[in-house]
Structures are given as structure tokens and as C-alpha cells.
Motif scaffolding. Structure first.
Motif, short mmCIF file in Angstrom:
data_model
loop_
_atom_site.label_atom_id
_atom_site.label_comp_id
_atom_site.label_asym_id
_atom_site.label_seq_id
_atom_site.Cartn_x
_atom_site.Cartn_y
_atom_site.Cartn_z
N GLN A 2 1.54 7.92 8.22
CA GLN A 2 2.85 7.83 8.86
C GLN A 2 2.84 8.44 10.26
N ARG A 3 2.11 9.54 10.40
CA ARG A 3 2.03 10.21 11.70
C ARG A 3 1.37 9.28 12.73
N ARG A 4 0.33 8.59 12.32
CA ARG A 4 -0.37 7.67 13.22
C ARG A 4 0.55 6.51 13.62
N GLU A 5 1.30 5.97 12.65
CA GLU A 5 2.24 4.88 12.94
C GLU A 5 3.34 5.34 13.89
N ARG A 6 3.85 6.56 13.67
CA ARG A 6 4.89 7.11 14.55
C ARG A 6 4.35 7.28 15.96
N THR A 7 3.13 7.81 16.06
CA THR A 7 2.51 8.01 17.37
C THR A 7 2.35 6.68 18.10
N ARG A 8 1.87 5.67 17.39
CA ARG A 8 1.71 4.35 18.01
C ARG A 8 3.05 3.80 18.48
#
Length: 72
Positions: A2-8
Motif C-alpha cells: 500500500q505504501r508503494r502504491e500511495r507513493t506512486r
């Protein structure tokens, strides 16, 4: 994950700010940019047509960009 998706997602939003020419327009002044975005949010809440208008403009710009990249 989720953190990676939010960052993207945040990076993509920043890219839109850049693509719209706002970074150069405000000379990379984040306070000015933030103030402008706050004004846009107020306008969107007050004017029911604003979001639909902005969406149409954005779609046309994306389409024009896609057509331009296809011809290159």
C-alpha cells in the motif's frame, strides 16, 4: 504494498502539477502553489460545474498529448 502504491500515486499527482506548468509559473514556490490549490478546492465546492469543466479540459489535454506522441 500500500505504501508503494500511495507513493506512486503522489508522484503521479506531482507530475500533473509539473505538466500543467504550475511549478514554473509560481517559480517553484510551494506556498503559492498550495494557496492556488486551496482556491481550486473552494471553487469546486461552490461551483457544481467546475469539476465537469476541468475534467473535460483534462481529457482533451491527455488526448492531444497521446495523439502528439503517436505521430512522433
Amino acid at each position: 504494498m500500500q505504501r508503494r502504491e500511495r507513493t506512486r500515486h503522489l508522484i503521479e499527482l506531482g507530475g500533473l502539477v509539473q505538466k500543467a506548468g504550475l511549478v514554473e509559473l509560481v517559480e517553484d514556490d510551494r506556498a503559492t502553489l498550495y494557496g492556488a490549490l486551496l482556491d481550486l478546492a473552494v471553487k469546486a465546492r461552490e461551483d457544481g460545474n467546475a469539476l465537469a469543466l476541468w475534467k473535460r479540459r483534462g481529457k482533451r489535454a491527455f488526448d492531444a498529448e497521446a495523439e502528439g506522441s503517436e505521430t512522433q
